[in-house]
Structures are given as C-alpha cells and as structure tokens.
Design a protein around this motif. Structure first.
Motif, PDB file in Angstrom:
ATOM      1  N   ILE A   1      -7.930   2.514  -3.707  1.00  0.00           N
ATOM      2  CA  ILE A   1      -7.517   3.576  -2.792  1.00  0.00           C
ATOM      3  C   ILE A   1      -8.233   3.416  -1.449  1.00  0.00           C
ATOM      4  CG2 ILE A   1      -9.163   5.083  -4.003  1.00  0.00           C
ATOM      5  CD1 ILE A   1      -6.115   6.272  -2.020  1.00  0.00           C
ATOM      6  N   TYR A   2      -7.449   3.411  -0.369  1.00  0.00           N
ATOM      7  CA  TYR A   2      -7.971   3.258   0.984  1.00  0.00           C
ATOM      8  C   TYR A   2      -7.788   4.560   1.758  1.00  0.00           C
ATOM      9  CZ  TYR A   2      -8.177  -1.823   0.368  1.00  0.00           C
ATOM     10  OH  TYR A   2      -8.485  -3.094  -0.065  1.00  0.00           O
ATOM     11  N   LYS A   3      -8.714   4.798   2.675  1.00  0.00           N
ATOM     12  CA  LYS A   3      -8.585   5.908   3.615  1.00  0.00           C
ATOM     13  C   LYS A   3      -8.449   5.316   5.022  1.00  0.00           C
ATOM     14  CE  LYS A   3      -9.311   9.872   2.406  1.00  0.00           C
ATOM     15  NZ  LYS A   3      -8.370  10.907   1.906  1.00  0.00           N
ATOM     16  N   SER A   4      -7.431   5.771   5.749  1.00  0.00           N
ATOM     17  CA  SER A   4      -7.245   5.341   7.134  1.00  0.00           C
ATOM     18  C   SER A   4      -8.330   5.986   7.995  1.00  0.00           C
ATOM     19  CB  SER A   4      -5.857   5.759   7.625  1.00  0.00           C
ATOM     20  OG  SER A   4      -5.694   5.456   8.989  1.00  0.00           O
TER      21      SER A   4
ATOM     22  N   ILE B   1       0.875  -1.176   0.000  1.00  0.00           N
ATOM     23  CA  ILE B   1       0.000   0.000   0.000  1.00  0.00           C
ATOM     24  C   ILE B   1       0.907   1.219   0.000  1.00  0.00           C
ATOM     25  CG2 ILE B   1      -0.307  -0.143   2.525  1.00  0.00           C
ATOM     26  CD1 ILE B   1      -3.073   1.228   2.056  1.00  0.00           C
ATOM     27  N   VAL B   2       0.761   2.028  -1.022  1.00  0.00           N
ATOM     28  CA  VAL B   2       1.557   3.249  -1.174  1.00  0.00           C
ATOM     29  C   VAL B   2       0.874   4.303  -0.321  1.00  0.00           C
ATOM     30  CG1 VAL B   2       2.586   4.850  -2.833  1.00  0.00           C
ATOM     31  CG2 VAL B   2       2.092   2.490  -3.521  1.00  0.00           C
TER      32      VAL B   2
ATOM     33  N   GLY C   1      -5.126  -5.692  -6.932  1.00  0.00           N
ATOM     34  CA  GLY C   1      -5.014  -6.057  -5.523  1.00  0.00           C
ATOM     35  C   GLY C   1      -3.606  -6.036  -4.972  1.00  0.00           C
ATOM     36  N   SER C   2      -2.595  -6.171  -5.842  1.00  0.00           N
ATOM     37  CA  SER C   2      -1.221  -6.226  -5.340  1.00  0.00           C
ATOM     38  C   SER C   2      -0.688  -4.854  -4.961  1.00  0.00           C
ATOM     39  CB  SER C   2      -0.300  -6.860  -6.388  1.00  0.00           C
ATOM     40  OG  SER C   2      -0.644  -8.206  -6.596  1.00  0.00           O
ATOM     41  N   VAL C   3      -1.216  -3.807  -5.598  1.00  0.00           N
ATOM     42  CA  VAL C   3      -0.800  -2.438  -5.295  1.00  0.00           C
ATOM     43  C   VAL C   3      -2.037  -1.605  -5.014  1.00  0.00           C
ATOM     44  CG1 VAL C   3       0.437  -0.390  -6.087  1.00  0.00           C
ATOM     45  CG2 VAL C   3       1.199  -2.660  -6.820  1.00  0.00           C
ATOM     46  N   CYS C   4      -2.018  -0.893  -3.903  1.00  0.00           N
ATOM     47  CA  CYS C   4      -3.103   0.042  -3.605  1.00  0.00           C
ATOM     48  C   CYS C   4      -2.488   1.296  -2.995  1.00  0.00           C
ATOM     49  CB  CYS C   4      -4.145  -0.579  -2.682  1.00  0.00           C
ATOM     50  SG  CYS C   4      -3.485  -1.189  -1.115  1.00  0.00           S
ATOM     51  N   PHE C   5      -3.311   2.314  -2.841  1.00  0.00           N
ATOM     52  CA  PHE C   5      -2.848   3.596  -2.305  1.00  0.00           C
ATOM     53  C   PHE C   5      -3.618   3.900  -1.026  1.00  0.00           C
ATOM     54  CE2 PHE C   5      -1.928   3.592  -6.773  1.00  0.00           C
ATOM     55  CZ  PHE C   5      -0.709   4.250  -6.888  1.00  0.00           C
TER      56      PHE C   5
END
Length: 460
Positions: A409-412, A358-359, A384-388
C-alpha cells in the motif's frame, strides 16, 4: 462488469459429537477468504495516531465537509495570506491543513514523516506538486528547474530506506507546455505520430514533427530530453507514475509516456501511465495500451483512478456544446473502474513480470473487489504486480487495514514549502470535493478512537 464468481473452497471434514446413539457425520465448512478481513470498520486502525493527530484530522475533515469552504478555499487562503503576511499565514497553515496532507518542506522533515509511515507498513510515493494549465506556461528555464526538482525526487526516493520498490509521481505539464500538449493532441488525432520518432527525439536526434512550427519543435525536443533524463535516472531504481490531466491534452501526455515505456520498459515496469475511469473512453484507452505494449514489446504499468477533473470537464463540454466525456452517473464510473481493474488483473495473473497496476482509489468496494479477484486468480498480495494507493492524510482506515493484512500500500506524498504546495492543495480540494464530502465514515471512526482515548484516560 466484474466477474464475481468465487473459487470453491476445499471442504474440511470435522467429526460432530452427537448423542450416544448418533453416528459421527461430516459437514462442509467454508474456509474464510483472506479478503473477508477487509471490513474497514474498526477504529483500532487509528490507534497508531497520537491524540494531536486525531484532533488535527477531525478538525481538517470537519472544515472539508463544508462545500462553501472547499469551493472558495483558494480565495479564502489568498485573503488570509494578505492579512497575515507570508510568515503568519505559514504559521496558521503548517500545523493544520499542511501537516495533514503534506510530508514536509526539506529532506529532514520528509524523512521523519516517511519513517513513521514505514513503521506502519505504508510506502511513500513522492510527488513534486508542480503542474501547469493553459495560460500558465513559464518558459524553458522554469521547465529545467522543474526537471531538477524531479531528479531530486528520484534521488530521495531511491537513497532513503523508507520502503522497498519506491515510486514517485510525475506531471507531464511540469516539463512540457500545456499549449503544446493541446496542439499535439489535435495533430495526433488527425495523424498519429510514430512512437519511434518520439524515442529518437528523446535520444537527442533533431526530428521534424509535422504540424509544429520551428519554436514548437525546439520546445518539444527540449522537453523530450528532459523526460529522457528523468527516466534514465529512475530506471532500475524508482518507478515513475505519470499522472493523467485534462482530456484536451491527455492524448499528448500518453504519447510521451508510451514513448518512455517503449524505450525504458523492455525488461521491467519503470514508467507507468494513468487511466481515468470516469471517462467514457477509459476502457478502450486501456485496451489500446495493452495492445500497443504487446505489439511494441514493452511492459505496461497502470495507475487506475476514477478521476479528479470532473467538474471542469463537464463545464468545458457544456461551454463548447459537445457531449461530456464523463460518465453520467457514479454507478457507471464504478462499473468502468471495476471492469478495467478486472482486465488488468487477468493480464497480471498470466504474466506478472510484464504488467503491474496500482489500484489508486478511496472506494472501499473497489478495494475489496481487487483483493477478492487477486485471491481468485492466485496473485500474490505482496508480490509487486498489484498494489494499492491513497492520498496522504486521507482514507487511513483503508490504508492501515490493507497494510495490516499484508498488502502493498502506497500513500501519495506531496512535499515542499507552504507557498509551493498551496496551489496543489487548493486544486486537490476542489477536484476531490466529492471525496472530501464523503469522508464522514473516516471522521466517525476517528471520533470513536478519540472518545476511546479520552475514556481510557478518565479511568486512570
């Protein structure tokens, strides 16, 4: 440094209409790169926000641009809480700072926030805002309670249809005392612990760890069983991203995390570790993790961050009369981040089923570099191998643009009551003060969208 050579585009032959005496010729036309669309300059990204959300973000970001407020926010909030009382303080904070950076207090409130995010193409990465530093240890019952909160986070992440491939964050010091983490760090620097011993302890075996007294062994064994329960509950359901913390305890955190990886990451990437690229040793730590994963036969998940404890790390090094572990300048940190990113992307391009990243950055240039290298290496942007990843309430112009272009893209997303999340918010504000002071661009884009919204109303 990151290799920036582009794959040559295939030429396209286009006839050009010339004068009657001129013959048709051909020209090479360069195909546009998918990553070229990532400009992050368009205020249209904020059209999904309500007028109230625009105003709230503008107000909060304006407050965050004053260093004196950020540096003293803990004291100021404590004073406000004393004057206003618990209820009055909550009424002040809930619609402002809390609403900007926290998803809610209960599952109903969290669900409303997550469903809205899902409609925007954003994925939640839930975070229980629990962590401890030296002198804050609270005993086994509190650690057991924290474990139950983590298990509830696993359940919420898995049972709600907010997104596919759910993730959550985990702080080791929520379940294992910082004091023991520091002692373990000292011990394994002298004589590394065998990962198999730690795995066996997770399974409930009464292992005698060298260098620890009887009470420390008892606490370590209890903590390892807590980690085991969380991992067992999450495997094949939710990906658990273990956060890095301070350098004086990180080796112990990595020991526990690697043991969980060895046990639970045999056929997929369910437990991840975090690598802080503002540390001078970050590249060597990442390369060692890659070596260990290949040697021990487990899959490796990497959360790549620049880092959040810069000021404290530098002050502590100065106080102890040793060299700072942090890169001396921003350019060196950027080179460290982008170089480590390239290392992982190359591994992923060869074995996407064994490695994930996850970048996790608010830096637009690193996001563009990642997107370009993914394209060059043939990595599926939504495979699925790379996300932000970015923080909830910040860097939305980057997050929304990535989602629009089809990237994962994910948000914490922290959650909990005002009292529960207040220490978390204070720490994040102070540790990310350089980010908070660098949000001028996002503030400008928000302002443009706000004025556009007002002018549209005026034309009616």
């Amino acid at each position: 440094m990151l290799c920036s050579r582009l794959r040559p585009s295939l030429p396209r032959l286009l006839p050009l209409r010339m004068s009657s005496t001129a013959a048709c010729r051909t020209v090479d036309v360069k195909q546009p790169s998918l990553s070229d669309a990532l400009t992050f300059e368009d205020p249209k990204a904020f059209r999904v926000k309500s007028l109230g959300e625009l105003l709230r973000a503008l107000g909060v970001f304006r407050l965050c641009s004053f260093p004196v407020l950020v540096n003293n926010c803990g004291k100021l909030m404590a004073i406000a809480r004393t004057i206003l009382g618990k209820r009055g303080f909550s009424l002040l904070l809930r619609p402002t700072v809390y609403a900007q950076f926290v998803a809610g207090e209960n599952e109903s409130e969290i669900s409303q926030s997550m469903e809205k995010m899902s409609l925007l193409g954003l994925r939640p990465m839930l975070a229980v805002p629990i962590e401890e530093d030296l002198g804050e240890s609270t005993g086994e019952k509190r650690y057991d309670d924290n474990m139950e909160a983590m298990l509830e986070c696993v359940r919420m992440s898995h049972s709600n249809a907010w997104s596919k491939d759910p993730m959550m964050q985990l702080k080791i010091t929520a379940l294992l005392s910082p004091e023991l983490c520091v002692k373990l760090t000292t011990l394994i620097a002298q004589q590394p612990y065998d990962l198999n011993l730690v795995v066996r302890a997770m399974d409930g075996e009464l292992i005698k760890f060298p260098g620890l007294d009887e009470s420390e062994v008892a606490h370590f064994l209890c903590s390892l069983r807590r980690f085991n329960r969380i991992a067992e509950a999450s495997v094949n359901k939710v990906r658990v991203l273990v956060d890095a913390e301070y350098t004086y305890m990180n080796p112990a955190l990595s020991l526990v995390t690697m043991a969980m990886m060895k046990k639970f990451n045999k056929d997929g990437v369910w437990i991840w570790n975090t690598y802080q690229c503002y540390l001078k040793e970050s590249r060597s730590l990442l390369l060692e993790a890659l070596r260990l994963s290949k040697e021990e036969g487990f899959c490796l998940g990497v959360k790549l961050v620049r880092g959040a404890y810069m000021d404290k790390e530098r002050k502590l090094a100065e106080k102890e009369g040793r060299q700072s572990p942090i890169h001396e300048c921003w350019e060196d940190t950027n080179a460290s981040y982008n170089g480590s990113l390239d290392v992982m992307l190359k591994e992923i391009s060869q074995k996407p089923e064994r490695y994930r990243i996850i970048v996790a950055t608010h830096n637009e240039e690193s996001v563009r570099i990642a997107a370009k290298r993914m394209e060059e290496l043939g990595i599926d942007k939504n495979g699925g191998s790379v996300c932000f990843g970015q923080l909830l309430g910040m860097c939305d112009h980057v997050s929304l643009t990535l989602a629009k272009e089809g990237y994962a893209i994910y948000k914490s997303v922290p959650y909990g009551s005002v009292d529960d999340t207040l220490p978390y918010l204070v720490r994040r504000a102070q540790e990310n003060r350089t980010v908070l002071q660098g949000i001028r661009k996002e503030r400008d884009l928000l302002r443009k969208e706000f004025y556009r919204r007002l002018s549209r109303r005026g034309d009616r």
